[in-house]
Design an enzyme around this catalytic site. Sequence first.
Site, PDB file in Angstrom:
ATOM      1  N   CYS A  60      45.760  78.238  79.445  1.00  0.00           N
ATOM      2  CA  CYS A  60      45.442  78.473  77.859  1.00  0.00           C
ATOM      3  C   CYS A  60      45.540  79.636  77.335  1.00  0.00           C
ATOM      4  CB  CYS A  60      44.064  77.738  77.797  1.00  0.00           C
ATOM      5  SG  CYS A  60      43.512  77.870  76.000  1.00  0.00           S
ATOM      6  N   THR A  79      48.704  71.564  68.413  1.00  0.00           N
ATOM      7  CA  THR A  79      49.661  71.998  69.446  1.00  0.00           C
ATOM      8  C   THR A  79      49.121  73.051  70.631  1.00  0.00           C
ATOM      9  OG1 THR A  79      50.405  74.053  68.149  1.00  0.00           O
ATOM     10  CG2 THR A  79      51.636  72.069  67.905  1.00  0.00           C
ATOM     11  N   HIS A 108      40.411  75.256  67.478  1.00  0.00           N
ATOM     12  CA  HIS A 108      40.683  76.344  66.417  1.00  0.00           C
ATOM     13  C   HIS A 108      40.502  75.641  65.011  1.00  0.00           C
ATOM     14  CE1 HIS A 108      44.415  74.833  67.978  1.00  0.00           C
ATOM     15  NE2 HIS A 108      44.738  75.188  66.702  1.00  0.00           N
TER      16      HIS A 108
HETATM   17  P1  5GP Z   1      47.755  73.683  65.892  1.00  0.00           P
HETATM   18  O1  5GP Z   1      48.973  73.346  65.673  1.00  0.00           O
HETATM   19  O2  5GP Z   1      47.185  73.617  67.524  1.00  0.00           O
HETATM   20  O3  5GP Z   1      46.551  73.453  64.930  1.00  0.00           O
HETATM   21  O4  5GP Z   1      47.676  75.369  65.899  1.00  0.00           O
HETATM   22  C1  5GP Z   1      47.856  76.105  66.838  1.00  0.00           C
HETATM   23  C2  5GP Z   1      48.455  77.784  66.167  1.00  0.00           C
HETATM   24  O5  5GP Z   1      48.378  78.636  67.278  1.00  0.00           O
HETATM   25  C3  5GP Z   1      49.654  77.383  65.571  1.00  0.00           C
HETATM   26  O6  5GP Z   1      49.680  77.942  64.287  1.00  0.00           O
HETATM   27  C4  5GP Z   1      50.551  78.689  66.303  1.00  0.00           C
HETATM   28  O7  5GP Z   1      51.435  79.330  65.543  1.00  0.00           O
HETATM   29  C5  5GP Z   1      49.437  79.488  66.868  1.00  0.00           C
HETATM   30  N1  5GP Z   1      49.788  80.129  68.153  1.00  0.00           N
HETATM   31  C6  5GP Z   1      50.162  79.577  69.165  1.00  0.00           C
HETATM   32  N2  5GP Z   1      50.375  80.501  70.199  1.00  0.00           N
HETATM   33  C7  5GP Z   1      50.044  81.695  69.805  1.00  0.00           C
HETATM   34  C8  5GP Z   1      49.981  82.869  70.291  1.00  0.00           C
HETATM   35  O8  5GP Z   1      50.158  83.125  71.304  1.00  0.00           O
HETATM   36  N3  5GP Z   1      49.004  84.068  69.389  1.00  0.00           N
HETATM   37  C9  5GP Z   1      48.828  83.571  68.206  1.00  0.00           C
HETATM   38  N4  5GP Z   1      48.137  84.686  67.498  1.00  0.00           N
HETATM   39  N5  5GP Z   1      48.913  82.468  67.471  1.00  0.00           N
HETATM   40  C10 5GP Z   1      49.388  81.567  68.451  1.00  0.00           C
HETATM   41 ZN    ZN Z   2      41.357  77.591  76.409  1.00  0.00          ZN
END
Ligand code: 5GP
Ligand code: ZN
Length: 114
Positions: free
Chosen positions: A3, A95, A100
């Site tokens: 993760c 994703t 978060h």
């Molecule tokens: P979700 O799509 O799950 O709501 O948001 C996940 C967010 O995490 C996305 O906006 C993506 O750009 C961000 N994200 C994914 N991997 C990383 C990472 O390794 N570092 C940072 N700072 N953000 C990440």
């Molecule tokens: Zn986690």
Amino acid sequence: MDCIFCKISEGKASANFVFQNDDIFAIRDVHPIAPTHILIIPRKHIPSLMELDGAEGSALISKIVSTAVEVAKKVSLSDSGFRLVWNVRSDGGQTVGHIHLHLLGGRQMKWPPG
Ligand code: 5GP
Ligand code: ZN
């Protein structure tokens, strides 16, 4: 566990931190969709809002939201405003499977969201 947010929490992957304490940290999103795009993340691995339990879960959500408001103040979004977004599971566009909250600001947000 593979993760990315747990790895960042444990210092095993790098990130641009805006805030951190024992329970929660806030980092700049690596692919920002707004001039300010910060993720507010609990250190505890919880896959999505659907796995939150009872009073402990409610307390954690409260802490995450109040942290987002404090971070918004810190990055000067109080007057202009901002948007907070939870993406939940597949249709929600989640994703990363570790809860978060997105803090978005620095431009006019649209409604409805895509
Ligand atoms: P979700 O799509 O799950 O709501 O948001 C996940 C967010 O995490 C996305 O906006 C993506 O750009 C961000 N994200 C994914 N991997 C990383 C990472 O390794 N570092 C940072 N700072 N953000 C990440
Ligand atoms: Zn986690």
